[in-house]
Enzyme design. Sequence first.
Site, PDB file in Angstrom:
ATOM      1  N   TYR A   1      35.015  41.488  44.788  1.00 16.37           N
ATOM      2  CA  TYR A   1      35.437  40.949  43.775  1.00 16.37           C
ATOM      3  C   TYR A   1      36.319  42.186  42.760  1.00 16.37           C
ATOM      4  O   TYR A   1      36.256  43.200  43.022  1.00 16.37           O
ATOM      5  CB  TYR A   1      34.506  40.482  42.756  1.00 16.37           C
ATOM      6  CG  TYR A   1      34.694  39.850  41.516  1.00 16.37           C
ATOM      7  CD1 TYR A   1      35.699  38.302  41.651  1.00 16.37           C
ATOM      8  CD2 TYR A   1      34.416  40.110  40.203  1.00 16.37           C
ATOM      9  CE1 TYR A   1      35.999  37.789  40.421  1.00 16.37           C
ATOM     10  CE2 TYR A   1      34.686  39.285  39.120  1.00 16.37           C
ATOM     11  CZ  TYR A   1      35.586  38.189  39.114  1.00 16.37           C
ATOM     12  OH  TYR A   1      36.073  37.568  38.090  1.00 16.37           O
TER      13      TYR A   1
ATOM     14  N   ASN B   1      36.038  43.510  39.899  1.00 22.82           N
ATOM     15  CA  ASN B   1      35.599  44.541  39.096  1.00 22.82           C
ATOM     16  C   ASN B   1      34.728  45.346  40.033  1.00 22.82           C
ATOM     17  O   ASN B   1      34.026  46.363  39.615  1.00 22.82           O
ATOM     18  CB  ASN B   1      34.723  43.785  38.256  1.00 22.82           C
ATOM     19  CG  ASN B   1      33.421  43.058  38.674  1.00 22.82           C
ATOM     20  OD1 ASN B   1      33.360  43.267  39.836  1.00 22.82           O
ATOM     21  ND2 ASN B   1      32.660  42.525  37.784  1.00 22.82           N
ATOM     22  N   LYS B   2      34.916  45.221  41.591  1.00 24.07           N
ATOM     23  CA  LYS B   2      34.162  46.188  42.386  1.00 24.07           C
ATOM     24  C   LYS B   2      34.947  47.432  42.593  1.00 24.07           C
ATOM     25  O   LYS B   2      36.102  47.529  42.328  1.00 24.07           O
ATOM     26  CB  LYS B   2      33.673  45.489  43.701  1.00 24.07           C
ATOM     27  CG  LYS B   2      32.911  44.133  43.227  1.00 24.07           C
ATOM     28  CD  LYS B   2      31.668  44.545  42.635  1.00 24.07           C
ATOM     29  CE  LYS B   2      30.518  43.523  42.770  1.00 24.07           C
ATOM     30  NZ  LYS B   2      30.947  42.479  41.919  1.00 24.07           N
ATOM     31  N   ASN B   3      34.272  48.685  43.100  1.00 25.47           N
ATOM     32  CA  ASN B   3      34.892  49.776  43.281  1.00 25.47           C
ATOM     33  C   ASN B   3      36.010  49.615  44.469  1.00 25.47           C
ATOM     34  O   ASN B   3      36.843  50.610  44.701  1.00 25.47           O
ATOM     35  CB  ASN B   3      33.648  50.842  43.878  1.00 25.47           C
ATOM     36  CG  ASN B   3      32.562  51.284  42.683  1.00 25.47           C
ATOM     37  OD1 ASN B   3      33.147  51.026  41.592  1.00 25.47           O
ATOM     38  ND2 ASN B   3      31.584  51.651  43.109  1.00 25.47           N
ATOM     39  N   ILE B   4      35.662  48.561  45.328  1.00 27.09           N
ATOM     40  CA  ILE B   4      36.801  48.156  46.277  1.00 27.09           C
ATOM     41  C   ILE B   4      36.953  46.879  45.921  1.00 27.09           C
ATOM     42  O   ILE B   4      35.889  46.076  46.047  1.00 27.09           O
ATOM     43  CB  ILE B   4      36.294  48.582  47.727  1.00 27.09           C
ATOM     44  CG1 ILE B   4      36.260  50.052  48.210  1.00 27.09           C
ATOM     45  CG2 ILE B   4      37.179  47.820  48.700  1.00 27.09           C
ATOM     46  CD1 ILE B   4      35.723  50.355  49.485  1.00 27.09           C
TER      47      ILE B   4
END
Length: 371
Positions: free
Chosen positions: A179, A181-184
């Site tokens: 998603y 807002n994730k780091n990837i």
Amino acid sequence: MSVPVNIPFLNGNEKKYVNECIETGWISSEGPFVGEFEARYSRYCHRNHGIAVSSGSAALDVAVKALGISSGDEVIMPTFTIISPAFSLIRAAAVPVLVDSELTTWNMNVAEIEDKITARTKAILVVHIYGLPVDMNKIVHLAKKYDLLVIEDAAEMHGQTCHGRPCGSFGDISIFSFYANKNITTGEGGMILCNDDALAERCRKLRNLSFDPALPRFVHHEMGWNYRMTNMQAAMGLAQLEQIDDFIHRKRGMGRYYHDELSFLEESGYLLPKQQTAYADNIYWVFGLVAPSETEKEDLVAYLNKANIGTRPFFWCMHEQPVFASREFYKKTGFRFAERLARCGFYIPSGLGTTREQMGLVVEAIKGFYA
């Protein structure tokens, strides 16, 4: 200046790879970036197989069904988590068995698990929360002792390790979310990881409407989902994966900055993210704060929002979700730490694209509130 709670960081080959999809016409799930992303991400996490899907929630649906979890099976999971794991279990007619949280790591309290294992327990569903992982060595020990499956929800743990191993490498099946807002990120998207060949093939079948290559096309013997990832999403994910080491370095730097500037809050009864455990250093997927009371949280959040600084509340507990009011685990007791996290916790702007100037504005506003 407005400071959103999350700003994605898209400074690598994202545009180049997505343009390649458009220029070649490969925009669906049939494009070559999907397989390449699956292969590279599974290798990064030390797994044999990666199965790209449309979201982390989709990954959980497929994982639960692929493992054969079904009617009446009990699955132990944290009450403090996003609702997706519980949804996946209940759709399978399984029974979530909830455990409380630790106030130190904000993760599920592993010490409570063994007492909740019964003859009907089939799996432990671990959810790593916000930046620190659950101690997976303890989970694996319990699973072996009682012959249980492990589903590892590492949706927030890209780049994190536990006892020196990548998060996502421990479960019989593990899942990630991509998603925004994730780091990837791939905008939306997810990944299933496993080592077992047959289990991987089962997941691939379930994500693709249960098409069976042994049958005539459009003839189905089983229900599945259209949970495929597009080539454009995979192209973005591949570009993001190329930068993961830099991303984790950035995240930890952001966490250190907030810790240094906001440690004064601990004198007022706040909980800040634990910086490290014996088995992992925090990667600060988000930087959370747990206020000493619900009222104080609401007052500070209102002050920050008025200053155009974004915040998000923590997850709400499963045993208090109105949608589960008819379920046996609704309104059970014994979850006081999880309830404190849910009621008093929130996180401040900490996306990968958040600048030091923006973080300074957040710190200045919080200090101004307490001045």
